[in-house]
Design an enzyme around this catalytic site. Sequence first.
Site, short mmCIF file in Angstrom:
data_model
loop_
_atom_site.label_atom_id
_atom_site.label_comp_id
_atom_site.label_asym_id
_atom_site.label_seq_id
_atom_site.Cartn_x
_atom_site.Cartn_y
_atom_site.Cartn_z
N THR A 32 0.86 -1.19 0.00
CA THR A 32 0.00 0.00 0.00
C THR A 32 0.89 1.24 0.00
OG1 THR A 32 -1.66 -1.21 1.23
CG2 THR A 32 -1.84 1.19 1.27
N CYS A 69 -2.82 -2.02 9.05
CA CYS A 69 -3.28 -1.26 7.88
C CYS A 69 -4.09 -0.01 8.21
CB CYS A 69 -4.08 -2.17 6.96
SG CYS A 69 -3.06 -3.43 6.20
P1 NAD Z 1 4.98 -7.54 6.75
O1 NAD Z 1 5.74 -6.64 7.64
O2 NAD Z 1 4.25 -8.71 7.32
O3 NAD Z 1 5.95 -8.12 5.61
C1 NAD Z 1 6.87 -7.34 4.92
C2 NAD Z 1 8.05 -8.22 4.56
O4 NAD Z 1 8.91 -7.52 3.68
C3 NAD Z 1 8.90 -8.60 5.79
O5 NAD Z 1 9.01 -10.01 5.85
C4 NAD Z 1 10.25 -7.94 5.52
O6 NAD Z 1 11.35 -8.69 6.01
C5 NAD Z 1 10.25 -7.87 4.00
N1 NAD Z 1 11.16 -6.85 3.45
C6 NAD Z 1 11.33 -5.57 3.86
N2 NAD Z 1 12.25 -4.97 3.07
C7 NAD Z 1 12.64 -5.86 2.16
C8 NAD Z 1 13.57 -5.83 1.07
N3 NAD Z 1 14.25 -4.71 0.77
N4 NAD Z 1 13.76 -6.93 0.35
C9 NAD Z 1 13.07 -8.07 0.64
N5 NAD Z 1 12.18 -8.17 1.64
C10 NAD Z 1 11.97 -7.07 2.39
O7 NAD Z 1 3.97 -6.60 5.95
P2 NAD Z 1 2.55 -7.01 5.34
O8 NAD Z 1 1.52 -6.99 6.39
O9 NAD Z 1 2.73 -8.21 4.49
O10 NAD Z 1 2.27 -5.75 4.41
C11 NAD Z 1 3.00 -5.53 3.22
C12 NAD Z 1 2.32 -4.41 2.46
O11 NAD Z 1 1.01 -4.79 2.09
C13 NAD Z 1 2.16 -3.11 3.25
O12 NAD Z 1 2.30 -2.03 2.38
C14 NAD Z 1 0.74 -3.19 3.77
O13 NAD Z 1 0.20 -1.92 4.01
C15 NAD Z 1 0.05 -3.85 2.59
N6 NAD Z 1 -1.16 -4.59 2.93
C16 NAD Z 1 -1.21 -5.34 4.07
C17 NAD Z 1 -2.35 -6.05 4.36
C18 NAD Z 1 -2.44 -6.88 5.62
O14 NAD Z 1 -3.54 -7.28 5.97
N7 NAD Z 1 -1.34 -7.15 6.29
C19 NAD Z 1 -3.46 -6.02 3.49
C20 NAD Z 1 -3.36 -5.28 2.32
C21 NAD Z 1 -2.21 -4.57 2.06
#
Ligand code: NAD
Length: 479
Positions: free
Chosen positions: A133, A292
């Site tokens: 996002t 989120c």
């Molecule tokens: P999260 O923190 O669970 O996962 C993010 C992952 O990215 C981590 O495992 C981290 O180690 C990895 N990461 C960070 N930098 C990196 C890099 N340079 N190279 C490789 N890996 C890297 O986050 P999430 O909850 O999965 O959310 C991810 C995105 O999706 C966010 O923008 C969030 O707003 C969006 N989103 C989340 C949800 C939800 O319900 N969690 C729903 C829709 C959208």
Amino acid sequence: MCGICFAWRKARDMQISVIGSGYVGLVAATCLAELGHNVICVDSDSAKIAALNAGETLIHEDCLQELLSRHRGTRLLFSTSVQEAARNSLVIFIAVGTPSADDGSVDLSCVEAVARSLAGAMNGYKVIVEKSTVPVYTSEWVQNALTSKGHAQAEFDVVSNPEFLREGTAVTDFLYPDRIVVGASSERATGIMREIYAPLIDGSYAQLPSAVPKPEPARPMPMYIETSPRSAELIKHASNAFLALKISFINAVASFCESVGANIEEVCRGIGSDSRIGPEFLRAGIGYGGSCFPKDVAAFRAVTHEFGFEFPLLDEIKRINEEQRARFIRKVRGALRTIKGKRLAVLGLAFKDGTDDVRESPAIKVIEQLLEEKCQITAFDPAAMDRAREILNGRISYATDPYAAAEGADALLILTEWKEFANLDLVRIKRLLRSPIVLDGRNVFSQAEMAEAGLTYHSIGRPTLEVSPSLLKKGQSAR
Ligand code: NAD
């Protein structure tokens, strides 16, 4: 060949990388493999990748374990190298975290790090997909990160494909979405994105004998919405802000119900039966949390401000949400007269049911406040106790089940709406509690069942149910 088979065959064998193996990345990577693509899921956290390669699932999500076992090592590989994965892929989904910066704006440093890595891995045309996002204009920003490293615009496209899955039902949300939004600015990228999602768009995935079952009630076919990248970015922030608004609105109405002796459940039935409003997200409680809504409302506020557009409604959504927790703490204080030194049983630590995620969990925030007021807390959650321990450490005790948590407590607090809690034996709970007081921050129970069990019941937006002193067990304190 039938249409379904054709679409299914066409969608196979796309080479895809998903960068980030968190709640979104891992689910997206696994589900894209389930749709027939070859996926490399990358994370910079080598411990996570080692655990995923060793067969662990890492997050609590229905169906995820099963799909991981189905595809791990064949259609789904794990790696720590963004560049190696990108070189082997036509499409690269960026699903890294986009947390809030101190001023509420989005910290895009993880997205930037990925864009920088991609700039060093371009070996042919690629579609770079924003799954994270991100604020409006990020697609241009990612594009500039690559062109500034000498890559011609013809070498790649940046597409916005926001994710709408909900934790707890993430796999079925991904495979049976209400809508798929794709913001692209070239025909080539638009066509590739359509091909990736073909089995969902035409419903052929659902027809496979091995398909994850469609959730009930049956969802219609997804709407496939093609927009500009900026509109797609905006759709995600505006959607989350609107959902948060709905929660804050109903919570404000619930507070007013308490002032005038009305019942929020009845009011919600009346409001939600209007088809223009609908019943979803009209559940009063201790407010929204998670990774989120809080950050996306703040990010939307920050980006509108940055572009000179004031949107104070977004501040009000947040203010009501915070007030909802403060109001609940006041309720606990009111129910127990003094709370210092009281032993409280807490059911629920996750920010919502069905997940182990405790990020920005209202339950954790309520507990932190109660600890400040010197309460002793014993908590139980079906999935989130390990993650809660990482935040709360040894400051609270953890019980093996709800009954063990309730034993000898001065009150029982329900802070997450786990379905399991609705089936508790309330008579047994009453026997175990030192005082028969339940404070339900999620309106899990009906007042009738609480009355039947003889429990004093405080909930959200409904009149308090006082237990008659004659029903109190000998030795229990009447309020
Ligand atoms: P999260 O923190 O669970 O996962 C993010 C992952 O990215 C981590 O495992 C981290 O180690 C990895 N990461 C960070 N930098 C990196 C890099 N340079 N190279 C490789 N890996 C890297 O986050 P999430 O909850 O999965 O959310 C991810 C995105 O999706 C966010 O923008 C969030 O707003 C969006 N989103 C989340 C949800 C939800 O319900 N969690 C729903 C829709 C959208």
